[in-house]
Design a protein around this motif. Structure first.
Motif, PDB file in Angstrom:
ATOM      1  N   ARG A  76     -21.350  -4.862  10.117  1.00 37.65           N
ATOM      2  CA  ARG A  76     -21.840  -5.027  11.486  1.00 37.65           C
ATOM      3  C   ARG A  76     -20.374  -5.764  12.143  1.00 37.65           C
ATOM      4  O   ARG A  76     -20.100  -5.412  13.361  1.00 37.65           O
ATOM      5  N   LYS A  77     -19.432  -6.404  11.502  1.00 37.31           N
ATOM      6  CA  LYS A  77     -18.419  -6.920  12.054  1.00 37.31           C
ATOM      7  C   LYS A  77     -17.395  -5.837  12.173  1.00 37.31           C
ATOM      8  O   LYS A  77     -16.917  -5.939  13.463  1.00 37.31           O
ATOM      9  N   ASP A  79     -18.857  -4.003  15.562  1.00 32.75           N
ATOM     10  CA  ASP A  79     -18.742  -4.672  16.753  1.00 32.75           C
ATOM     11  C   ASP A  79     -17.115  -4.682  17.329  1.00 32.75           C
ATOM     12  O   ASP A  79     -16.965  -4.515  18.440  1.00 32.75           O
ATOM     13  N   GLU A  80     -16.217  -4.666  16.280  1.00 36.46           N
ATOM     14  CA  GLU A  80     -14.785  -4.604  16.502  1.00 36.46           C
ATOM     15  C   GLU A  80     -14.273  -3.307  16.941  1.00 36.46           C
ATOM     16  O   GLU A  80     -13.119  -3.332  17.341  1.00 36.46           O
ATOM     17  N   GLN A  88     -15.196   3.979  20.461  1.00 37.23           N
ATOM     18  CA  GLN A  88     -16.637   3.594  20.675  1.00 37.23           C
ATOM     19  C   GLN A  88     -17.366   4.234  19.242  1.00 37.23           C
ATOM     20  O   GLN A  88     -17.521   5.316  18.997  1.00 37.23           O
ATOM     21  N   CYS A 118     -24.083   4.147  14.333  1.00 36.84           N
ATOM     22  CA  CYS A 118     -25.295   3.249  14.505  1.00 36.84           C
ATOM     23  C   CYS A 118     -26.293   3.239  13.476  1.00 36.84           C
ATOM     24  O   CYS A 118     -26.798   2.439  13.039  1.00 36.84           O
ATOM     25  N   LEU A 156     -31.089  -3.348  17.395  1.00 33.29           N
ATOM     26  CA  LEU A 156     -30.165  -2.363  17.426  1.00 33.29           C
ATOM     27  C   LEU A 156     -30.688  -0.829  18.089  1.00 33.29           C
ATOM     28  O   LEU A 156     -29.994   0.014  18.971  1.00 33.29           O
ATOM     29  N   GLU A 189     -30.559  -1.136  21.703  1.00 33.29           N
ATOM     30  CA  GLU A 189     -29.206  -1.056  22.118  1.00 33.29           C
ATOM     31  C   GLU A 189     -28.767   0.598  22.256  1.00 33.29           C
ATOM     32  O   GLU A 189     -28.198   1.088  23.147  1.00 33.29           O
ATOM     33  N   LYS A 224     -26.005  -0.382  27.457  1.00 35.05           N
ATOM     34  CA  LYS A 224     -24.754  -0.682  26.562  1.00 35.05           C
ATOM     35  C   LYS A 224     -24.067   0.522  25.874  1.00 35.05           C
ATOM     36  O   LYS A 224     -22.978   0.906  25.615  1.00 35.05           O
ATOM     37  N   ARG A 225     -24.846   1.421  25.162  1.00 39.63           N
ATOM     38  CA  ARG A 225     -24.326   2.474  24.454  1.00 39.63           C
ATOM     39  C   ARG A 225     -24.604   3.929  24.854  1.00 39.63           C
ATOM     40  O   ARG A 225     -23.669   4.781  24.543  1.00 39.63           O
TER      41      ARG A 225
END
Length: 422
Positions: free
Chosen positions: A204-205, A208-209, A217, A223, A242, A245, A250-251
């Motif tokens: 997940r880190k 997100d980064e 993207q 996802c 998620l 999202e 957002k996505r």
């Protein structure tokens, strides 16, 4: 770390393409002596050679010899399915020495500029499929200049062989050493690896980064990998968040069949398989045709909940499902076995017989214990004739080492088999 460094060193040191080709041949080839038949000279000869390679009765050494004799033909080199089949059969026979021989020989089968980057990517994948990731690394070292496509192929080779630490190390070191910018595919392999290793927080880190750190993207595949991690951890709240999202502002991503399959898996895990079944219709309405995995997920869920009748009804709907190029989704061995075992456990022997016969027509032998339970149930239902038919059909389908074990099962039904009136 040593593997990644070796790859970087190899890429930097390798001089010309021709020199790199011969270096790789020396690195990968073995001392195995292979008898090579004459090179085919006509299209008909080449067709016969391919047929011999595909023949399941061809022994490993003979297969390798036939393969080598076909290499001078560009049409042979371009036959991806035949390469994959040959490598798989040799690897299954425990002859990785022959895999190394035939693939290394393919590198010099055509003059420069062969091998192309695309061909080398094939080699990375083929060595991976044979369980030879170190050879995949060496093939990666031949790609010059090093590319993101080659990096993602190498990462996939490590992942597919469950070398998760190598994936992470290669991703963290090779791009800087070889001036490669990891793209979306490489990031997705990393996400898949971290999830497979159980480190969903790290995945997940990275996820997100990606926009700020890599300028990339995440796509729907990214996802889905995170959703899979939440599913594996039983974290329904994070999964649902998620999921919201994905289609939100957002996505703004369109869920694909993998997304829906994960949603159905979560519902089935919660004992809500009928809700998962409703998603099958929703998929069609959204222009995302369900695939075999979609049906198997729901059928398994229904069977686990004891709703075998509903599972059987869904099974019968599979041939009618609208798809982009026609209709129908074909069941596989897993589909038949889930249904067969569930039906037998419910003592529903008539539909179980129907499923078993269809499975046997596809030349798939169900688990012996399930067949034994089916025949016993048919005998109790005074359907000895049908029981005998199942036993005889199994005798024709069971192959190899399993034949002896099956004869032990048959021995328990000698009265049925010997009764000519049965």
């Amino acid at each position: 770390m040593a593997a990644a460094t070796a790859a970087a060193d190899f890429c930097r040191r390798s001089p010309s393409l021709l020199g790199r080709r011969h270096l790789l041949v020396r690195l990968l080839s073995t001392q195995t002596q292979i008898h090579t038949p004459p090179t085919p000279t006509t299209p008909a000869d080449l067709s016969r050679l391919k047929a011999s390679i595909r023949d399941a009765g061809t022994k490993p050494n003979a297969l390798a010899g036939l393969f080598l004799s076909g290499l001078p033909h560009p049409a042979f080199l371009a036959d991806r399915p035949l390469f994959a089949l040959s490598v798989r059969r040799l690897a299954n026979a425990g002859r990785r020495d022959l895999v190394a021989s035939i693939l290394s020989s393919s590198l010099t089968a055509l003059p420069s500029p062969h091998p192309s980057e695309g061909f080398l990517l094939r080699l990375i994948s083929l060595y991976s499929a044979a369980g030879m990731p170190d050879h995949s690394l060496t093939a990666f070292g031949l790609v010059k200049p090093p590319s993101e496509r080659a990096l993602s192929a190498l990462l996939s080779a490590y992942h597919d062989n469950r070398l998760y630490d190598r994936v992470v190390k290669a991703f963290n070191t090779l791009p800087a050493e070889l001036s490669i910018k990891p793209g979306l595919v490489s990031h997705n392999v990393l996400l898949k690896t971290l999830v497979a290793s159980g480190d969903v927080a790290a995945a997940r880190k990275v996820f997100d980064e990606m926009p700020d750190k890599a300028g990339i993207q995440p796509d729907i595949i990214s996802c889905n990998e995170i959703l899979k991690g939440y599913l594996n951890n039983g974290d329904g709240a994070a999964f649902d968040q998620l999921l919201k999202e994905i289609t939100g502002p957002k996505r703004q991503l369109k869920p694909n069949v993998g997304t829906y399959n994960l949603r159905m898996s979560l519902l089935c895990a919660k004992g809500r398989s009928f809700e998962a079944e409703e998603l099958l219709d929703a998929m069609g309405a959204k222009g995302v045709p369900p695939n075999r995995a979609s049906f198997n997920t729901v059928i398994k869920g229904l069977c686990n909940e004891g709703e075998v009748g509903a599972a059987m009804a869904l099974f019968k709907k599979m041939p009618e499902v609208p798809r982009q190029n026609g209709t129908g989704v074909s069941p596989n061995f897993e589909t038949y076995i889930m249904l067969l075992e569930a039906l037998i456990n419910k003592s529903l022997f008539d539909p179980a017989l129907e499923v078993c016969k269809e499975c046997l027509r596809n030349k798939w032998a169900p688990p012996f214990q399930a067949v034994k339970g089916l025949v016993q149930g048919l005998l109790k239902s005074r359907k000895a004739k049908q029981g005998k038919e199942v036993l005889m059909a199994m005798r024709k389908v069971v192959k190899g080492d399993a034949k002896e074990e099956w004869m032990k099962v048959e021995a328990q039904f000698q009265l049925v088999l010997s009764d000519k009136k049965a």
